[in-house]
Design an enzyme around this catalytic site. Structure first.
Site, PDB file in Angstrom:
ATOM      1  N   GLY A  91      98.492 -24.299  55.782  1.00  0.00           N
ATOM      2  CA  GLY A  91      97.175 -24.874  56.103  1.00  0.00           C
ATOM      3  C   GLY A  91      96.381 -25.436  55.013  1.00  0.00           C
ATOM      4  O   GLY A  91      96.468 -24.985  53.850  1.00  0.00           O
ATOM      5  N   GLY A 127      88.896 -21.991  47.911  1.00  0.00           N
ATOM      6  CA  GLY A 127      88.679 -23.084  48.411  1.00  0.00           C
ATOM      7  C   GLY A 127      88.267 -24.189  47.444  1.00  0.00           C
ATOM      8  O   GLY A 127      87.705 -25.220  47.917  1.00  0.00           O
ATOM      9  N   ARG A 177      89.767 -37.712  49.246  1.00  0.00           N
ATOM     10  CA  ARG A 177      91.114 -38.253  49.225  1.00  0.00           C
ATOM     11  C   ARG A 177      91.129 -39.168  50.434  1.00  0.00           C
ATOM     12  O   ARG A 177      90.753 -38.930  51.599  1.00  0.00           O
ATOM     13  CB  ARG A 177      92.057 -37.329  49.190  1.00  0.00           C
ATOM     14  CG  ARG A 177      93.456 -37.663  49.629  1.00  0.00           C
ATOM     15  CD  ARG A 177      94.810 -36.622  49.017  1.00  0.00           C
ATOM     16  NE  ARG A 177      94.652 -35.521  49.591  1.00  0.00           N
ATOM     17  CZ  ARG A 177      95.256 -34.398  49.247  1.00  0.00           C
ATOM     18  NH1 ARG A 177      95.701 -34.113  48.215  1.00  0.00           N
ATOM     19  NH2 ARG A 177      95.120 -33.184  50.147  1.00  0.00           N
ATOM     20  N   ARG A 184     102.378 -33.619  57.372  1.00  0.00           N
ATOM     21  CA  ARG A 184     103.393 -33.024  56.473  1.00  0.00           C
ATOM     22  C   ARG A 184     104.782 -32.615  57.120  1.00  0.00           C
ATOM     23  O   ARG A 184     104.602 -32.388  58.501  1.00  0.00           O
ATOM     24  CB  ARG A 184     102.993 -32.033  55.556  1.00  0.00           C
ATOM     25  CG  ARG A 184     101.720 -32.235  55.133  1.00  0.00           C
ATOM     26  CD  ARG A 184     100.775 -31.004  55.000  1.00  0.00           C
ATOM     27  NE  ARG A 184      99.494 -31.007  54.822  1.00  0.00           N
ATOM     28  CZ  ARG A 184      98.825 -31.359  53.662  1.00  0.00           C
ATOM     29  NH1 ARG A 184      99.621 -30.885  52.429  1.00  0.00           N
ATOM     30  NH2 ARG A 184      97.718 -31.665  53.366  1.00  0.00           N
ATOM     31  N   ASP A 253     105.514 -28.783  52.559  1.00  0.00           N
ATOM     32  CA  ASP A 253     104.004 -28.953  52.928  1.00  0.00           C
ATOM     33  C   ASP A 253     103.530 -30.163  52.046  1.00  0.00           C
ATOM     34  O   ASP A 253     102.249 -30.496  52.250  1.00  0.00           O
ATOM     35  CB  ASP A 253     103.225 -27.710  52.735  1.00  0.00           C
ATOM     36  CG  ASP A 253     103.460 -27.242  51.154  1.00  0.00           C
ATOM     37  OD1 ASP A 253     104.450 -26.837  50.989  1.00  0.00           O
ATOM     38  OD2 ASP A 253     102.428 -26.987  50.666  1.00  0.00           O
ATOM     39  N   ASN A 254     104.154 -30.750  50.974  1.00  0.00           N
ATOM     40  CA  ASN A 254     103.651 -31.701  50.113  1.00  0.00           C
ATOM     41  C   ASN A 254     104.156 -32.960  50.339  1.00  0.00           C
ATOM     42  O   ASN A 254     104.235 -33.931  49.618  1.00  0.00           O
ATOM     43  CB  ASN A 254     103.522 -31.494  48.586  1.00  0.00           C
ATOM     44  CG  ASN A 254     102.665 -30.044  48.301  1.00  0.00           C
ATOM     45  OD1 ASN A 254     101.592 -30.102  48.990  1.00  0.00           O
ATOM     46  ND2 ASN A 254     102.984 -29.427  47.398  1.00  0.00           N
ATOM     47  N   ASP A 263      99.724 -34.745  47.006  1.00  0.00           N
ATOM     48  CA  ASP A 263      99.666 -33.753  45.994  1.00  0.00           C
ATOM     49  C   ASP A 263     100.013 -33.724  44.586  1.00  0.00           C
ATOM     50  O   ASP A 263     101.198 -33.385  44.150  1.00  0.00           O
ATOM     51  CB  ASP A 263     100.579 -32.319  46.614  1.00  0.00           C
ATOM     52  CG  ASP A 263      99.857 -30.990  46.146  1.00  0.00           C
ATOM     53  OD1 ASP A 263      99.458 -31.073  44.827  1.00  0.00           O
ATOM     54  OD2 ASP A 263      99.813 -30.310  46.730  1.00  0.00           O
TER      55      ASP A 263
HETATM   56  P1  AMP Z   1      99.522 -26.803  46.764  1.00  0.00           P
HETATM   57  O1  AMP Z   1     100.282 -26.021  46.011  1.00  0.00           O
HETATM   58  O2  AMP Z   1      98.296 -27.156  46.147  1.00  0.00           O
HETATM   59  O3  AMP Z   1     100.029 -27.785  47.933  1.00  0.00           O
HETATM   60  O4  AMP Z   1      98.800 -25.571  47.642  1.00  0.00           O
HETATM   61  C1  AMP Z   1      99.516 -24.634  48.579  1.00  0.00           C
HETATM   62  C2  AMP Z   1      98.767 -23.870  49.615  1.00  0.00           C
HETATM   63  O5  AMP Z   1      97.631 -23.174  48.611  1.00  0.00           O
HETATM   64  C3  AMP Z   1      97.771 -24.824  50.425  1.00  0.00           C
HETATM   65  O6  AMP Z   1      97.819 -24.341  51.581  1.00  0.00           O
HETATM   66  C4  AMP Z   1      96.431 -25.005  49.629  1.00  0.00           C
HETATM   67  O7  AMP Z   1      95.595 -25.165  50.718  1.00  0.00           O
HETATM   68  C5  AMP Z   1      96.377 -23.505  49.149  1.00  0.00           C
HETATM   69  N1  AMP Z   1      95.554 -23.578  47.996  1.00  0.00           N
HETATM   70  C6  AMP Z   1      95.679 -23.928  46.999  1.00  0.00           C
HETATM   71  N2  AMP Z   1      94.440 -23.853  46.119  1.00  0.00           N
HETATM   72  C7  AMP Z   1      93.458 -23.112  46.688  1.00  0.00           C
HETATM   73  C8  AMP Z   1      92.356 -22.621  46.396  1.00  0.00           C
HETATM   74  N3  AMP Z   1      91.995 -22.708  45.328  1.00  0.00           N
HETATM   75  N4  AMP Z   1      91.742 -22.084  47.387  1.00  0.00           N
HETATM   76  C9  AMP Z   1      92.371 -21.883  48.593  1.00  0.00           C
HETATM   77  N5  AMP Z   1      93.360 -22.353  48.917  1.00  0.00           N
HETATM   78  C10 AMP Z   1      94.240 -22.874  47.901  1.00  0.00           C
HETATM   79 MG    MG Z   2      99.808 -29.124  49.016  1.00  0.00          MG
END
Ligand code: AMP
Ligand code: MG
Length: 496
Positions: A91, A127, A177, A184, A253-254, A263
């Site tokens: 999510g 976040g 964005r 996805r 998810d990407n 991403d």
């Molecule tokens: P990503 O590798 O960027 O696709 O992220 C994978 C998951 O980790 C997704 O659910 C992102 O929303 C979550 N995520 C990545 N970085 C953060 C962050 N700094 N705070 C909260 N969630 C994160």
């Molecule tokens: Mg991602």
């Protein structure tokens, strides 16, 4: 219609989906938002007033500090296979969907703030996003879009006036964005894992209507969607391969159903050609190395197919057979798209029996000589018709090693069998073979200048230069050259 003077009114088709698709919540305000850059051309194409976006009120909106009345911001739910392992609950953990807009072309797009504060799916994360990943995404996603690769876009970047804490404390930022949607493969896996057949059906219908409206009335909507996803992923990944782009984190998810690249975390363009190149600091096994990308897309599509099985056919066996048949077409579709792209890069229009060997031998030679991927192809465009190269000739910038001579002789002979006008063919080759790409060492240098010294000039210069990646200008030599040994970047950290 250009909106001006007030916070833009957005549509909310995704928010109209059932509540289990997302969590409604607003961005968390930041201390002191300040503009970094507004993408004026993109803003205008979306009917947004770039001057308003750069104003104090616009900046507050882009930072998530103000939410328009009637707005329905949300964090979407999804799952995903990360480095091969299934995670049933991911999510949006640091992104908030503000809503949707319709562009000049009538297409609906999402507006999403990345780094907008915690959500129920932040899993201990803050976040937030440091400045570096925001600048990287801005630079690379815009360069990709310019190069004609389907991609999410960067509408704006703002700084937050807050620090975020990673290995060290870093300035924070928010990226706006723009995406055709954020649906996805992992969005389907989320509901498949919960055995929520109804939600799968709703998501199939929504995705078809949004991205493949001509197929909305298809007899088997889930199959039509799967086939479209196979087609768009084959086309997308072939474009990556043709530019030497390494995504770095091809988790399910990407991967978007729209067929856009999303991403830009640990991504980078390859300099010296080596098919095993991998940049992501967390990809120890090289799962997402350059050479593996086409196969990983195939693997991801199999995950999508599996998630769709409950809605492909009432009979499970027949559903699996349909899924398998659709996914099995991927290999040929990828090969066709990739071969067509390569032939365009080499200036070859017709088909000759020896073309496959010519291409394969070029790749072997490029790997053996570890030549620069981008400039080798660019140089071929000069050599296709030296007489008409004029001021575009970049032989001074990047001469090819003598080991290329026998291959070049074969290629010239092959070109002689073409009927195209050499000047026109060369112009098309220049278009297929850019001279400027977002070199990783330049991206890193732009990030370092902004992060360490508050100097955004290298970032702006790089974005500006990449707005025309095809026209060679000797004064921009440093943007085109591969890194010197001391400039080489070997790892790119995840965008978290
Ligand atoms: P990503 O590798 O960027 O696709 O992220 C994978 C998951 O980790 C997704 O659910 C992102 O929303 C979550 N995520 C990545 N970085 C953060 C962050 N700094 N705070 C909260 N969630 C994160
Ligand atoms: Mg991602």
């Amino acid at each position: 219609m250009t909106h001006s003077g007030a916070t833009p009114a957005l549509d909310h088709s995704f928010a109209d989906l059932p509540e289990r698709f997302y969590r409604a919540l607003a961005p968390t305000p930041v201390a002191a938002p300040a503009p970094i850059r507004v993408n004026r051309a993109l803003a205008k194409s979306l009917g947004l007033d770039p001057d308003w976006l750069a104003s104090e009120a616009g900046t507050a909106w882009l930072a998530g500090n103000t939410v328009a009345p009637g707005s329905r911001p949300l964090a979407a739910a999804y799952a995903g296979h990360q480095f091969g392992s299934f995670n049933p609950q991911l999510g949006d953990g640091r992104a908030i969907l503000l809503g949707e807009l319709q562009g000049d072309d009538g297409r609906r797009v999402d507006l999403q703030l990345k780094g907008a504060g915690p959500t129920p799916w932040s899993r201990g994360g803050d976040g937030r996003s440091p400045l570096g990943p925001v600048l990287r995404e801005y630079i690379v996603s815009e360069a990709m879009a310019t190069l004609g690769v389907p991609s999410t876009r960067a509408l704006a970047a703002v700084s937050t006036g807050e620090l975020v804490y990673r290995e060290r404390s870093l300035p924070g930022a928010v990226l706006t964005r723009v995406a055709a949607s954020h649906i996805r493969i992992g969005s389907f896996e989320f509901f498949a894992a919960r055995k929520d057949r109804e939600a799968l059906e709703i998501l199939v219908r929504y995705t078809l209507e949004r991205h493949y409206p001509a197929l909305a009335e298809a007899e088997n909507p889930a199959l039509a969607l799967l086939e479209s996803a196979v087609r768009s992923q084959a086309a997308l990944v072939s474009r990556w391969q043709l530019l030497g782009f390494i995504h770095g984190v091809m988790n399910t998810d990407n991967m978007l159903l729209s067929g856009e690249t999303i991403d830009y975390g640990p991504c980078a363009f390859m300099d010296a050609f080596n098919p095993d190149t991998v940049f992501s600091s967390i990809d120890h096994a090289g799962r997402y190395a350059y050479r593996n990308q086409p196969g990983i897309a195939h693997w991801n599509l199999a995950c999508l197919a599996q998630a769709l099985v409950p809605v492909l056919h009432e009979d499970a066996e027949q559903a699996v057979a349909l899924a398998q048949a659709a996914v099995d077409t991927y290999g040929d579709q990828f090969l066709e798209a990739h071969t067509a792209g390569l032939k365009a890069k080499l200036g070859l229009a017709g088909d000759h029996p020896e073309d496959a060997a010519l291409i394969e031998d070029l790749y072997t030679l490029m790997a053996n000589e570890a030549v620069d991927f981008t400039l080798t192809f660019r140089r071929l465009a000069d050599l296709a018709s030296p007489d008409t190269a004029g001021d575009q000739d970049c032989s001074e910038l990047y001469p090819l090693p003598a080991a290329f001579d026998p291959w070049l002789a074969r290629w010239r002979q092959r070109l002689a069998a073409e009927s195209a006008d050499p000047g026109q063919r060369q112009a098309a080759m220049y278009r297929a073979n850019p001279v400027f790409i977002p070199r990783n060492h330049l991206v890193e240098a732009a990030i370092a200048a902004a992060t360490d010294r508050g100097d955004f000039a290298p970032f702006h210069a790089l974005v500006d230069r990449l707005a025309d990646p095809w026209t060679w200008r000797p004064e921009d030599r440093d943007f085109a050259l591969p890194p010197a040994p001391e400039q080489q970047v070997h790892q790119t950290f995840c965008g978290t």
